[in-house]
Design an enzyme around this catalytic site. Structure first.
Site, PDB file in Angstrom:
ATOM      1  N   GLU A   7     -95.528 -61.028  92.834  1.00 51.32           N
ATOM      2  CA  GLU A   7     -95.417 -61.349  94.262  1.00 51.32           C
ATOM      3  C   GLU A   7     -95.706 -62.810  94.593  1.00 51.32           C
ATOM      4  O   GLU A   7     -95.083 -63.374  95.496  1.00 51.32           O
ATOM      5  CB  GLU A   7     -96.330 -60.430  95.077  1.00 51.32           C
ATOM      6  CG  GLU A   7     -95.880 -58.970  95.126  1.00 51.32           C
ATOM      7  CD  GLU A   7     -96.317 -58.136  93.929  1.00 51.32           C
ATOM      8  OE1 GLU A   7     -97.004 -58.696  93.031  1.00 51.32           O
ATOM      9  OE2 GLU A   7     -95.990 -56.944  93.865  1.00 51.32           O
ATOM     10  N   GLU A  53     -94.069 -63.420 107.505  1.00 57.12           N
ATOM     11  CA  GLU A  53     -95.283 -63.386 106.675  1.00 57.12           C
ATOM     12  C   GLU A  53     -95.196 -64.469 105.587  1.00 57.12           C
ATOM     13  O   GLU A  53     -95.356 -64.229 104.388  1.00 57.12           O
ATOM     14  CB  GLU A  53     -95.517 -62.008 106.045  1.00 57.12           C
ATOM     15  CG  GLU A  53     -96.936 -61.772 105.562  1.00 57.12           C
ATOM     16  CD  GLU A  53     -97.086 -60.472 104.791  1.00 57.12           C
ATOM     17  OE1 GLU A  53     -96.617 -60.391 103.639  1.00 57.12           O
ATOM     18  OE2 GLU A  53     -97.656 -59.524 105.347  1.00 57.12           O
ATOM     19  N   HIS A 107     -99.433 -43.635  94.768  1.00 57.54           N
ATOM     20  CA  HIS A 107     -98.143 -44.343  94.795  1.00 57.54           C
ATOM     21  C   HIS A 107     -97.169 -43.680  93.821  1.00 57.54           C
ATOM     22  O   HIS A 107     -97.583 -43.133  92.797  1.00 57.54           O
ATOM     23  CB  HIS A 107     -98.418 -45.797  94.400  1.00 57.54           C
ATOM     24  CG  HIS A 107     -97.304 -46.752  94.675  1.00 57.54           C
ATOM     25  ND1 HIS A 107     -96.165 -46.797  93.922  1.00 57.54           N
ATOM     26  CD2 HIS A 107     -97.153 -47.713  95.620  1.00 57.54           C
ATOM     27  CE1 HIS A 107     -95.360 -47.748  94.378  1.00 57.54           C
ATOM     28  NE2 HIS A 107     -95.944 -48.309  95.422  1.00 57.54           N
TER      29      HIS A 107
HETATM   30  C1  UD1 Z   1     -93.151 -52.623  95.095  1.00 55.47           C
HETATM   31  C2  UD1 Z   1     -93.222 -54.148  95.173  1.00 55.47           C
HETATM   32  C3  UD1 Z   1     -94.624 -54.595  95.527  1.00 55.47           C
HETATM   33  C4  UD1 Z   1     -95.114 -53.888  96.775  1.00 55.47           C
HETATM   34  C5  UD1 Z   1     -94.980 -52.394  96.597  1.00 55.47           C
HETATM   35  C6  UD1 Z   1     -95.360 -51.666  97.848  1.00 55.47           C
HETATM   36  C7  UD1 Z   1     -91.850 -55.530  93.705  1.00 55.47           C
HETATM   37  C8  UD1 Z   1     -91.670 -56.047  92.336  1.00 55.47           C
HETATM   38  N1  UD1 Z   1     -92.903 -54.702  93.874  1.00 55.47           N
HETATM   39  O1  UD1 Z   1     -93.935 -52.190  94.005  1.00 55.47           O
HETATM   40  O2  UD1 Z   1     -94.635 -55.994  95.737  1.00 55.47           O
HETATM   41  O3  UD1 Z   1     -96.457 -54.240  96.980  1.00 55.47           O
HETATM   42  O4  UD1 Z   1     -93.618 -52.069  96.298  1.00 55.47           O
HETATM   43  O5  UD1 Z   1     -95.538 -50.298  97.605  1.00 55.47           O
HETATM   44  O6  UD1 Z   1     -91.079 -55.810  94.590  1.00 55.47           O
HETATM   45  N2  UD1 Z   1     -90.672 -45.040  93.236  1.00 55.47           N
HETATM   46  C9  UD1 Z   1     -90.054 -43.905  93.679  1.00 55.47           C
HETATM   47  N3  UD1 Z   1     -89.810 -43.774  95.031  1.00 55.47           N
HETATM   48  C10 UD1 Z   1     -90.191 -44.709  95.939  1.00 55.47           C
HETATM   49  C11 UD1 Z   1     -90.844 -45.858  95.474  1.00 55.47           C
HETATM   50  C12 UD1 Z   1     -91.058 -46.015  94.114  1.00 55.47           C
HETATM   51  O7  UD1 Z   1     -89.701 -43.025  92.910  1.00 55.47           O
HETATM   52  O8  UD1 Z   1     -89.964 -44.515  97.146  1.00 55.47           O
HETATM   53  C13 UD1 Z   1     -90.909 -45.196  91.771  1.00 55.47           C
HETATM   54  C14 UD1 Z   1     -89.612 -45.457  90.985  1.00 55.47           C
HETATM   55  O9  UD1 Z   1     -89.742 -44.892  89.706  1.00 55.47           O
HETATM   56  C15 UD1 Z   1     -89.600 -46.978  90.901  1.00 55.47           C
HETATM   57  C16 UD1 Z   1     -91.075 -47.250  90.681  1.00 55.47           C
HETATM   58  O10 UD1 Z   1     -91.750 -46.336  91.548  1.00 55.47           O
HETATM   59  O11 UD1 Z   1     -88.781 -47.461  89.862  1.00 55.47           O
HETATM   60  C17 UD1 Z   1     -91.522 -48.646  90.958  1.00 55.47           C
HETATM   61  O12 UD1 Z   1     -91.031 -49.104  92.215  1.00 55.47           O
HETATM   62  P1  UD1 Z   1     -90.888 -50.679  92.466  1.00 55.47           P
HETATM   63  O13 UD1 Z   1     -90.321 -50.876  93.818  1.00 55.47           O
HETATM   64  O14 UD1 Z   1     -90.258 -51.315  91.314  1.00 55.47           O
HETATM   65  O15 UD1 Z   1     -92.378 -51.182  92.413  1.00 55.47           O
HETATM   66  P2  UD1 Z   1     -93.639 -50.813  93.279  1.00 55.47           P
HETATM   67  O16 UD1 Z   1     -94.766 -50.581  92.339  1.00 55.47           O
HETATM   68  O17 UD1 Z   1     -93.296 -49.751  94.243  1.00 55.47           O
HETATM   69  N1  UDP Z   2     -99.315 -46.781 103.510  1.00 55.92           N
HETATM   70  C1  UDP Z   2     -98.746 -45.571 103.948  1.00 55.92           C
HETATM   71  N2  UDP Z   2     -98.951 -44.445 103.190  1.00 55.92           N
HETATM   72  C2  UDP Z   2     -99.680 -44.450 102.048  1.00 55.92           C
HETATM   73  C3  UDP Z   2    -100.229 -45.688 101.608  1.00 55.92           C
HETATM   74  C4  UDP Z   2    -100.020 -46.827 102.353  1.00 55.92           C
HETATM   75  O1  UDP Z   2     -98.092 -45.529 104.991  1.00 55.92           O
HETATM   76  O2  UDP Z   2     -99.831 -43.392 101.421  1.00 55.92           O
HETATM   77  C5  UDP Z   2     -99.063 -47.997 104.310  1.00 55.92           C
HETATM   78  C6  UDP Z   2    -100.269 -48.842 104.638  1.00 55.92           C
HETATM   79  O3  UDP Z   2    -100.863 -48.438 105.860  1.00 55.92           O
HETATM   80  C7  UDP Z   2     -99.702 -50.243 104.698  1.00 55.92           C
HETATM   81  C8  UDP Z   2     -98.562 -50.204 103.710  1.00 55.92           C
HETATM   82  O4  UDP Z   2     -98.258 -48.820 103.509  1.00 55.92           O
HETATM   83  O5  UDP Z   2     -99.156 -50.549 105.966  1.00 55.92           O
HETATM   84  C9  UDP Z   2     -98.964 -50.863 102.445  1.00 55.92           C
HETATM   85  O6  UDP Z   2     -98.069 -50.538 101.451  1.00 55.92           O
HETATM   86  P1  UDP Z   2     -98.401 -50.791  99.910  1.00 55.92           P
HETATM   87  O7  UDP Z   2     -99.868 -50.707  99.684  1.00 55.92           O
HETATM   88  O8  UDP Z   2     -97.527 -49.854  99.158  1.00 55.92           O
HETATM   89  O9  UDP Z   2     -97.831 -52.257  99.675  1.00 55.92           O
HETATM   90  P2  UDP Z   2     -98.445 -53.728  99.842  1.00 55.92           P
HETATM   91  O10 UDP Z   2     -98.910 -53.893 101.240  1.00 55.92           O
HETATM   92  O11 UDP Z   2     -99.540 -53.867  98.831  1.00 55.92           O
HETATM   93  O12 UDP Z   2     -97.288 -54.602  99.505  1.00 55.92           O
END
Ligand code: UD1
Ligand code: UDP
Length: 385
Positions: free
Chosen positions: A133, A119, A255
């Protein structure tokens, strides 16, 4: 390129890497494969691994509650240093634009191990949007030796940055491979649909509501550049819309990021009592796609969902000011609506009430892939062995 190390850590990376890993598995005589998850995500990552039957060889388990970008970068960099020293792969594969991907690529660069970027080449050309990002993806673009661009435009973006053409392969996006796999599973039996209905009911949404002339809008949001005012606006817009359109259900799997959960629950928590706003926990990929396929409209800031919704013929309104995925905008199945409360309300209301506007946006298109991206990537890497 015999020993491959796949490094990823978040939900979207896992969804987009999974079909590729499954494709590489068809060539056990050619490739030795190792999967390293950083654990940047945990609850949102593990169900994807389970769905696609991927058992990581290494798990750095870096997640900490609400950790900041420097924490993620340093933990991944340090963790990957040890992994690369031990494994000594011929190639490291990373996907997309997360901090896991960027730091894993950097760690490989420090050990002079080639990186393949899945990608590659998406650009907004605005370093602060999406943040971080756009910078992450640009850095990976500088580091990578091999670039798997999902579209011709992504390839052009790379060539504009002087990446040699013979290092770029246009493949389509592996998310469409994943999506097609999941759709086939959903269509495989009536029992599967019954399971999805029951699962959604347990999660808090009774999809049978749609049988009585109700419509569903699927909502997601998590972008860091929208935290604060932008997110408050998004939530108020959904609240306004839920009052204006009582015949529409707004289903929002929230999320796990605490900066998302707080405003969403504070602003929309009350609306759930009104009966048409449903705040769910994040859904596993199968039920999420099932929900999307039943939606009339998708309201999101997600990258992956901007690619999936057009493939399912679902109009997608992107709650951002920029997108690195302009192809669906050009095909008029996606629109940027920003994070302005009134604008979101206006555009959604028009689509809900004006059949012609809705029809114009609801054609199925696949600018992001044909479901064979993984095959192309594997074929390309085989030429390097
Ligand atoms: C991250 C990515 C973003 C991506 C997104 C997809 C970075 C900086 N951000 O953002 O590019 O689009 O994932 O969803 O790489 N948390 C949990 N459990 C989980 C996931 C998250 O508890 O399974 C909570 C934790 O408190 C964590 C916080 O969410 O510290 C933020 O997670 P983080 O991976 O830093 O950022 P995202 O907003 O998830
Ligand atoms: N997705 C999922 N469960 C959810 C929300 C999103 O499986 O509750 C899937 C969605 O179909 C897509 C991916 O997660 O394939 C997107 O993830 P996210 O929006 O967290 O990250 P981004 O694509 O913006 O990096």
């Amino acid at each position: 390129m015999r020993k491959l190390l796949f490094a990823f850590g978040t939900r979207p990376e896992a969804i987009k890497m999974a079909p590729l890993i499954r494709e590489f598995r068809k060539y056990p005589d050619v490739f030795e494969m190792l999967v390293c998850v950083t654990g940047q995500h945990r609850q949102m990552l593990d169900p994807v691994l389970a769905l696609f039957e991927i058992v990581p060889d290494i798990d750095l388990d870096i997640i900490r509650p609400d950790q900041d970008l420097s924490d993620i970068t340093s933990s991944v960099l340090k963790g990957m240093q040890g992994v690369l020293q031990k494994v000594i792969p011929d190639l490291v594969l990373v996907q997309g634009d997360t901090t896991t991907s960027m730091a894993a690529a950097l760690a490989a660069f420090y050990r002079r191990i080639p990186v393949a970027h899945v990608e590659a080449g998406l650009r907004t050309h605005h370093m602060l949007s999406p943040w971080p990002e756009e910078m992450n993806r640009s850095i990976i673009g500088r580091i990578a030796t091999w670039h798997f661009a999902p579209t011709a435009r992504a390839k052009q973006n790379l060539m504009d940055e002087n990446v040699p053409e013979d290092r770029i392969c246009v493949t389509g996006n592996t998310v469409i491979d994943a999506l097609q796999w999941v759709i086939a599973r959903l269509k495989s039996s009536g029992e599967m649909i019954r399971q999805m209905d029951a699962l959604l009911l347990r999660k808090g949404f009774d999809i049978r509501r749609l049988d009585i002339h109700r419509r569903l809008i699927l909502v997601t949001g998590h972008r860091r550049e929208s935290f604060g005012e932008g997110f408050n606006n998004i939530c108020h817009a959904i609240s306004d819309l839920s009052l204006a359109h009582p015949d529409v259900d707004f289903v929002y799997p929230v999320h796990l990021n605490p900066h998302v959960r707080k405003p969403v629950h504070e602003i929309l928590g009350d609306r759930t009592a009104n009966g048409n706003v449903f705040l769910l926990e994040p859904l596993d990929y199968l039920p999420f796609i099932y929900l999307m396929s039943n939606a009339c409209l998708v309201l999101t800031d997600s990258g992956g969902i901007q690619e999936e919704a057009p493939a399912l013929g679902k109009p997608v309104l992107v709650m951002r000011d920029t997108t690195e995925r302009p192809e669906a905008l050009e095909a008029r199945t996606a629109r940027l609506v920003g994070t302005d409360r009134e604008n979101i309300g206006k555009v959604v209301s028009t689509l809900l009430t004006d059949k012609n506007s809705y029809r114009a946006m609801s054609k199925a298109i696949n600018p992001y892939g044909d479901g064979h991206a993984s095959e192309r990537i594997v074929a390309f890497i085989r030429t390097l062995t």
